[in-house]
Write an enzyme that holds these catalytic residues in place. Structure first.
Site, mmCIF file in Angstrom:
data_model
loop_
_atom_site.group_PDB
_atom_site.id
_atom_site.type_symbol
_atom_site.label_atom_id
_atom_site.label_comp_id
_atom_site.label_asym_id
_atom_site.label_seq_id
_atom_site.Cartn_x
_atom_site.Cartn_y
_atom_site.Cartn_z
ATOM 1 N N HIS A 268 -5.538 2.070 3.257
ATOM 2 C CA HIS A 268 -6.232 0.631 3.480
ATOM 3 C C HIS A 268 -5.738 -0.130 2.416
ATOM 4 O O HIS A 268 -4.722 -0.238 2.077
ATOM 5 C CB HIS A 268 -7.734 1.120 4.110
ATOM 6 C CG HIS A 268 -8.162 -0.094 4.824
ATOM 7 N ND1 HIS A 268 -7.368 -1.443 5.206
ATOM 8 C CD2 HIS A 268 -9.202 -0.646 5.042
ATOM 9 C CE1 HIS A 268 -8.158 -2.280 5.730
ATOM 10 N NE2 HIS A 268 -9.195 -1.914 5.756
ATOM 11 N N HIS A 308 2.258 0.450 9.792
ATOM 12 C CA HIS A 308 1.138 -0.051 10.103
ATOM 13 C C HIS A 308 0.419 0.299 11.220
ATOM 14 O O HIS A 308 1.458 0.456 12.199
ATOM 15 C CB HIS A 308 1.375 -1.636 10.017
ATOM 16 C CG HIS A 308 0.044 -2.526 9.850
ATOM 17 N ND1 HIS A 308 -0.902 -2.678 10.945
ATOM 18 C CD2 HIS A 308 -0.740 -3.018 8.899
ATOM 19 C CE1 HIS A 308 -1.981 -3.471 10.631
ATOM 20 N NE2 HIS A 308 -1.794 -3.386 9.300
ATOM 21 N N ASP A 364 1.268 -4.852 1.761
ATOM 22 C CA ASP A 364 0.868 -4.404 0.363
ATOM 23 C C ASP A 364 2.229 -4.157 -0.287
ATOM 24 O O ASP A 364 2.056 -3.578 -1.480
ATOM 25 C CB ASP A 364 0.023 -3.276 0.548
ATOM 26 C CG ASP A 364 -1.589 -3.704 0.720
ATOM 27 O OD1 ASP A 364 -1.807 -4.868 0.148
ATOM 28 O OD2 ASP A 364 -2.303 -3.131 1.382
HETATM 29 N N1 ACO Z 1 5.885 6.810 5.081
HETATM 30 C C1 ACO Z 1 6.446 7.944 5.814
HETATM 31 N N2 ACO Z 1 6.099 8.307 7.037
HETATM 32 C C2 ACO Z 1 5.338 7.499 7.492
HETATM 33 C C3 ACO Z 1 4.611 6.474 6.955
HETATM 34 C C4 ACO Z 1 4.936 6.142 5.855
HETATM 35 N N3 ACO Z 1 4.346 5.127 4.926
HETATM 36 N N4 ACO Z 1 3.826 5.882 7.670
HETATM 37 C C5 ACO Z 1 3.869 6.736 9.093
HETATM 38 N N5 ACO Z 1 4.877 7.809 8.879
HETATM 39 C C6 ACO Z 1 5.034 8.752 9.680
HETATM 40 C C7 ACO Z 1 4.181 9.651 10.063
HETATM 41 O O1 ACO Z 1 4.509 10.986 9.265
HETATM 42 C C8 ACO Z 1 4.472 9.886 11.476
HETATM 43 O O2 ACO Z 1 5.569 10.844 11.742
HETATM 44 P P1 ACO Z 1 5.464 11.908 12.870
HETATM 45 O O3 ACO Z 1 5.407 11.222 14.027
HETATM 46 O O4 ACO Z 1 6.828 12.602 12.447
HETATM 47 O O5 ACO Z 1 4.495 12.796 12.549
HETATM 48 C C9 ACO Z 1 4.652 8.577 12.283
HETATM 49 O O6 ACO Z 1 5.249 7.855 10.962
HETATM 50 C C10 ACO Z 1 3.330 7.966 12.728
HETATM 51 O O7 ACO Z 1 2.371 7.868 11.489
HETATM 52 P P2 ACO Z 1 1.012 7.637 11.628
HETATM 53 O O8 ACO Z 1 0.303 8.326 10.677
HETATM 54 O O9 ACO Z 1 0.645 8.469 13.154
HETATM 55 O O10 ACO Z 1 0.750 6.231 12.050
HETATM 56 P P3 ACO Z 1 -0.873 5.594 11.964
HETATM 57 O O11 ACO Z 1 -0.678 4.298 12.780
HETATM 58 O O12 ACO Z 1 -1.933 6.425 12.150
HETATM 59 O O13 ACO Z 1 -0.963 5.153 10.358
HETATM 60 C C11 ACO Z 1 -0.689 3.763 8.459
HETATM 61 C C12 ACO Z 1 -0.631 3.824 9.739
HETATM 62 C C13 ACO Z 1 -1.994 4.579 7.873
HETATM 63 C C14 ACO Z 1 -0.746 2.502 7.755
HETATM 64 C C15 ACO Z 1 0.548 4.495 7.997
HETATM 65 O O14 ACO Z 1 1.843 3.959 8.348
HETATM 66 C C16 ACO Z 1 0.705 4.819 6.303
HETATM 67 O O15 ACO Z 1 -0.131 5.948 5.802
HETATM 68 N N6 ACO Z 1 1.106 3.978 5.556
HETATM 69 C C17 ACO Z 1 1.197 3.902 4.093
HETATM 70 C C18 ACO Z 1 -0.012 3.531 3.452
HETATM 71 C C19 ACO Z 1 -0.057 1.931 3.758
HETATM 72 O O16 ACO Z 1 0.776 1.338 3.080
HETATM 73 N N7 ACO Z 1 -1.157 1.522 4.091
HETATM 74 C C20 ACO Z 1 -1.575 0.100 4.296
HETATM 75 C C21 ACO Z 1 -1.864 -0.397 5.567
HETATM 76 S S1 ACO Z 1 -1.775 -2.040 5.562
HETATM 77 C C22 ACO Z 1 -3.426 -2.278 5.058
HETATM 78 O O17 ACO Z 1 -4.532 -1.473 5.199
HETATM 79 C C23 ACO Z 1 -3.714 -3.782 4.517
#
Ligand code: ACO
Length: 430
Positions: A268, A308, A364
């Site tokens: 987050h 996201h 971010d």
């Molecule tokens: N890098 C690589 N792969 C990713 C990423 C990433 N940043 N984000 C998601 N994926 C992949 C997952 O591995 C998953 O792959 P799969 O279907 O093969 O298993 C798929 O994309 C879906 O991912 P989820 O985790 O189910 O997506 P969710 O909506 O739950 O997560 C989140 C969203 C937490 C933001 C995620 O994209 C992430 O971890 N991003 C990196 C951290 C980040 O930048 N957070 C800031 C968010 S913005 C904020 O809070 C202000």
């Protein structure tokens, strides 16, 4: 019944039910009538990460994740970032309408007057370890404020609520500046209510022994825009935490401290810190393809700053931040990590793995580069997120607590553990 209904057949019993649809939702409690017999509790909906569950009705922020739209009280984020100021946006979010110039002047004055904090908070911050993470200092000091304003517990009193919302928005910037100064081992600078919100914050953070510190206007405005972009984002993890804690009618300082704790995590508000660490670890543009390969293979963690839960097209805040990056770097000189970030974005946006999963840069991805160029250490980045988000937290808290539908948050569970079993005394256990 109108045709705004959902007809459900329970194949276990053959019975059919008609559930009303209100604002595109069925009410989870309406599922309770779907039962196999008198001993059945009734059907529950399971959604452990709130992937498809609305937990409130809100008038504050609208997001269309597919179209990349973000509106505060109906106003597009692009227009607010271009024309408004952080405190004007704070007024808008907290009150529902843009202020007149008289209302804005009064609001500015009130907030800036409230930036002072009790000397004991200074002592509290000083008592924490020199290398404590600034987010843990912020969470502790904000929670401690509830002891300084015990009347804040009267959450049914709208005047008291309003007074404490203003205090929180004002004082969080002073505490954040103290957290930064403490981690650097520098003396604390008192707030100056003659300055703007961001000018005052930068002065509290940066002033050393010069009689008058004047922040660079481009950097002050850049921070103001970043604060506008982070002011609210509807029901994210930290805001939901504030609503859940606040639903027990705990005071708003305790609820906001919970929001800060939730924001601390790397998935987050800790993401901008994680982005910078990731860019440093990559170290050079030539290492980007190998890093991307590892991410895809699940060997190198996630590509931080990408993806996201809601935006599946692009994050409108990321586009604005990219422009701010250029303006800031003209003053500070380019952050050498920018080339790595741009290359990561370029490769990721044309790579099937990221395209298929709709992973785009989020707010971010670039904000950390700006903060670093402005001289903030990485561990203060989440704090720079928490300051403006306090506006969203207190507004969402106010909306929750004053709603006629307000009840304590208390989800159900699917119990998968043992059924009843008798206690076995210690000597009989092996
Ligand atoms: N890098 C690589 N792969 C990713 C990423 C990433 N940043 N984000 C998601 N994926 C992949 C997952 O591995 C998953 O792959 P799969 O279907 O093969 O298993 C798929 O994309 C879906 O991912 P989820 O985790 O189910 O997506 P969710 O909506 O739950 O997560 C989140 C969203 C937490 C933001 C995620 O994209 C992430 O971890 N991003 C990196 C951290 C980040 O930048 N957070 C800031 C968010 S913005 C904020 O809070 C202000």
């Amino acid at each position: 019944m109108s045709n705004e209904t959902l007809t459900v057949t329970d194949n276990r019993t053959g019975k059919t039910y008609e559930l009303p649809i209100d604002n595109g939702c069925v009410r989870a409690v309406d599922l309770r009538q779907i039962r196999t017999g008198p001993d059945d509790f009734g059907l529950l909906s399971y959604d452990s990460a709130f992937l498809n569950t609305a937990n409130c009705k809100s008038n504050i922020t609208f997001i269309d994740g597919d179209k990349g739209i973000l509106l505060y009280r109906g106003y597009p984020i692009e227009q607010l970032a271009e024309h408004s100021t952080f405190l004007e946006v704070a007024y808008l979010i907290m009150n529902g309408e843009l202020p007149t110039s008289e209302q804005l002047a009064k609001f500015n004055h009130h907030i800036m007057e409230e930036t002072h904090i009790h000397e004991n908070i200074k002592v509290l911050v000083s008592g924490l370890r020199y290398d404590a993470h600034p987010m843990s200092i912020l969470a502790s000091a904000v929670a401690a404020l509830s002891g300084f304003y015990p009347e804040a517990k009267e959450v049914k009193n709208s005047e008291i609520r309003r007074a404490n919302m203003m205090r929180l928005v004002a004082k969080v910037s002073t505490i954040a500046a103290y957290a930064f100064r403490h981690s650097q081992g520098f003396h604390f600078n008192y707030p100056n209510s003659d300055l703007t919100y961001c000018g005052n914050f930068l002065t509290m953070v940066k002033r050393m022994n010069e009689a008058k510190y004047i922040p660079h206007p481009t950097l002050e405005r850049a921070l103001d825009i970043l604060f506008i972009l982070h002011a609210d984002h509807e029901q994210n993890c930290s805001t939901t935490s504030v609503r859940v804690v606040g639903s027990s009618e705990a005071d708003p300082y305790s609820a906001v401290a919970a929001g800060i704790a939730a924001l601390y995590g790397p998935l987050h508000g800790g993401a901008n810190e994680a982005v910078l660490r990731m860019l440093r670890e990559i170290g050079h543009v030539s290492h980007v393809p190998e890093f991307i390969r590892k991410v895809k293979a699940g060997e190198g963690g996630r590509l931080m700053g990408f993806g996201h839960r809601v935006y599946k097209n692009y994050d409108p805040r990321a586009a604005i931040i990219k422009r701010v990056c250029d303006e800031v770097f003209e003053v500070t000189g380019k952050n050498p990590l920018l080339d790595i970030a741009v290359e990561l974005e370029r490769i990721a946006l044309q790579d099937d793995y990221f395209v298929a999963r709709k992973l785009y840069p989020n707010v971010d991805f670039y904000s950390g580069l700006i903060y670093e160029a402005m001289g903030f250490p990485v561990n203060t980045f989440p704090v720079l997120f928490a300051i403006p988000r306090t506006v969203g937290w207190v507004s969402q808290w106010e909306e929750m607590i004053s709603s006629p539908e307000h009840k304590i948050s208390r989800p159900r569970q699917i119990y998968l553990g043992y059924g009843h079993r008798n206690y076995v005394t210690l000597e009989k256990r092996h």
